[in-house]
Design a protein around this motif. Structure first.
Motif, short mmCIF file in Angstrom:
data_model
loop_
_atom_site.label_atom_id
_atom_site.label_comp_id
_atom_site.label_asym_id
_atom_site.label_seq_id
_atom_site.Cartn_x
_atom_site.Cartn_y
_atom_site.Cartn_z
N LYS A 144 1.07 -1.17 -0.09
CA LYS A 144 0.13 0.09 0.07
C LYS A 144 0.93 1.19 0.19
O LYS A 144 0.62 2.25 -0.52
N LEU A 145 2.07 1.31 0.66
CA LEU A 145 2.93 2.33 0.69
C LEU A 145 3.28 2.54 -0.81
O LEU A 145 3.47 3.74 -1.42
N CYS A 146 3.72 1.56 -1.53
CA CYS A 146 4.30 1.67 -2.74
C CYS A 146 3.24 2.11 -3.73
O CYS A 146 3.55 2.92 -4.68
N ALA A 147 2.00 1.59 -3.21
CA ALA A 147 0.98 2.04 -4.32
C ALA A 147 0.78 3.74 -4.13
O ALA A 147 0.24 4.47 -5.23
N TYR A 148 0.89 4.16 -2.89
CA TYR A 148 0.68 5.60 -2.65
C TYR A 148 1.73 6.40 -3.41
O TYR A 148 1.65 7.48 -3.80
N LEU A 149 2.97 5.85 -3.15
CA LEU A 149 4.00 6.57 -3.88
C LEU A 149 3.98 6.31 -5.09
O LEU A 149 4.54 7.45 -5.94
N ASN A 150 3.44 5.45 -5.92
CA ASN A 150 3.37 5.66 -7.36
C ASN A 150 2.22 6.71 -7.76
O ASN A 150 2.54 7.33 -9.03
N ILE A 188 9.44 7.32 -10.65
CA ILE A 188 10.58 7.18 -9.61
C ILE A 188 10.51 5.70 -9.37
O ILE A 188 11.31 4.88 -9.37
N LEU A 189 9.27 5.08 -9.06
CA LEU A 189 9.10 3.65 -8.79
C LEU A 189 9.51 2.85 -9.73
O LEU A 189 9.99 1.74 -9.65
N LYS A 190 9.47 3.24 -11.09
CA LYS A 190 9.63 2.23 -12.23
C LYS A 190 11.44 2.01 -11.98
O LYS A 190 11.76 0.96 -12.71
N THR A 191 12.12 3.12 -11.50
CA THR A 191 13.48 2.91 -11.51
C THR A 191 13.91 1.90 -10.59
O THR A 191 15.15 1.55 -10.56
N PHE A 192 13.03 1.46 -9.50
CA PHE A 192 13.54 0.54 -8.80
C PHE A 192 13.69 -1.02 -9.36
O PHE A 192 14.69 -1.65 -8.80
N ASP A 197 14.56 2.82 2.38
CA ASP A 197 15.36 2.87 1.23
C ASP A 197 14.22 3.68 0.05
O ASP A 197 14.64 4.50 -0.74
N VAL A 198 13.24 3.11 0.14
CA VAL A 198 12.06 3.66 -0.91
C VAL A 198 11.81 5.07 -0.71
O VAL A 198 11.77 6.16 -1.34
N LEU A 199 11.43 5.72 0.79
CA LEU A 199 11.46 7.04 1.03
C LEU A 199 12.37 7.57 0.46
O LEU A 199 12.30 8.82 0.16
N GLU A 200 13.73 7.24 0.58
CA GLU A 200 14.76 7.98 0.48
C GLU A 200 14.95 8.49 -1.18
O GLU A 200 15.20 9.62 -1.35
N ARG A 201 14.53 7.48 -1.80
CA ARG A 201 14.52 7.81 -3.26
C ARG A 201 13.32 8.85 -3.46
O ARG A 201 13.55 9.73 -4.45
N TYR A 202 12.25 8.90 -2.68
CA TYR A 202 11.13 9.76 -2.89
C TYR A 202 11.70 11.11 -2.27
O TYR A 202 10.79 12.12 -2.27
N ALA A 213 12.31 10.04 6.88
CA ALA A 213 11.50 8.71 7.71
C ALA A 213 10.50 9.31 8.79
O ALA A 213 9.79 8.46 8.83
N ASP A 214 10.79 10.27 9.33
CA ASP A 214 9.93 10.71 10.33
C ASP A 214 8.53 11.36 9.89
O ASP A 214 7.67 11.52 10.63
N GLU A 215 8.37 11.24 8.61
CA GLU A 215 7.05 11.58 8.10
C GLU A 215 6.11 10.32 8.11
O GLU A 215 4.84 10.65 7.60
#
Length: 244
Positions: A155-161, A167-171, A219-224, A228-230
């Motif tokens: 669900k987190l990845c879906a939100y970030l997408n 950005i997600l595609k680069t993973f 690691d995903v949050l860092e790319r975005y 982390a505290d958010e």
């Protein structure tokens, strides 16, 4: 048919080396998936030949279909022989415990509700989440109820997408997002090991422990470029005392 002595071997591996058993299980399922893809293609070739009344070579490739079916039956028996109850701390254990924690250990029943915690207390990504069950997360004020840690990363990845799909595609294929054996983001489905991120054709590896999933999330949050505290985690149960 698989020889009985080999079934005993696979059960022995399952009982004595869970990491090895998990690797073998993953490999067998991957082989089976690949063979099924070949089987589908061969059947299409047979159908195309029949439509054109061209039967030269059909008998031979039909034989290949039979051989693949026989191999798949062998693989199914091996996979069945590898069924085991994963130990605590393994990725498979995390999945199994989510489904059966209130039903196992019938001889010595445990009141798991005694380990329930406040579902409104916020937790940071810097905590240790081993033996802890998640029920929700919040990112940038958006709250998401989740069923387990695997559901949380999906669900987190879906939100970030939805925030930025480029950005997600680069993973996919990125060396940063992979363990010793597995890629964490890929375009192929691996049953029981990864899940498709809604709104994409990308699969995220979910067969990980809670702490490994948290590491991937960081690691995903860092790319975005999201601190982390958010991100806030909400728990429903803490079984730490039970496993001391």
């Amino acid at each position: 048919m698989m020889k009985a002595k080999y079934k005993e071997l696979f059960r022995y591996i399952s009982d004595t080396d869970e990491s090895c058993a998990s690797d073998i299980l993953y490999s067998l399922e991957l082989v089976k998936t690949s063979l099924n893809g070949t089987l589908k293609r061969i059947k299409e070739e047979i159908q195309a030949a029949a439509n054109e009344n061209s039967f030269d070579g059909v008998s031979q490739i039909a034989g290949y279909c039979k051989q693949i079916t026989e191999i798949n039956q062998e693989l199914e028996e091996m996979i069945s022989a590898l069924h085991f109850e994963p130990g605590e701390g393994t990725a498979a254990a995390t999945l199994a415990e989510e489904k059966t924690e209130d039903e196992k250990d019938i001889a010595h029943p445990v009141d798991y509700t005694a380990f329930d915690v406040s579902r409104t207390e916020p937790h940071t990504l810097d905590e240790d989440f081993e033996h802890k069950k998640v029920c929700g997360l919040r990112i940038k004020g958006v709250e998401m109820p989740v069923e387990n840690w695997q559901d949380a990363i999906v669900k987190l990845c879906a939100y970030l997408n939805r925030v930025d799909d480029t950005i997600l595609k680069t993973f996919v294929g990125d060396s940063m997002f992979r363990g010793k054996k597995n890629k964490y983001f890929m375009l192929q489905s691996v049953p029981k090991r990864n899940k498709r991120i809604p709104g994409t054709n990308i699969y995220v590896w979910t067969n990980n422990s809670a702490n490994r999933i948290i590491t991937i999330i960081k690691d995903v949050l860092e790319r975005y470029n999201i601190p982390a505290d958010e991100v806030v985690i909400y728990l429903r149960r803490d079984l730490t005392e039970l496993h001391k």
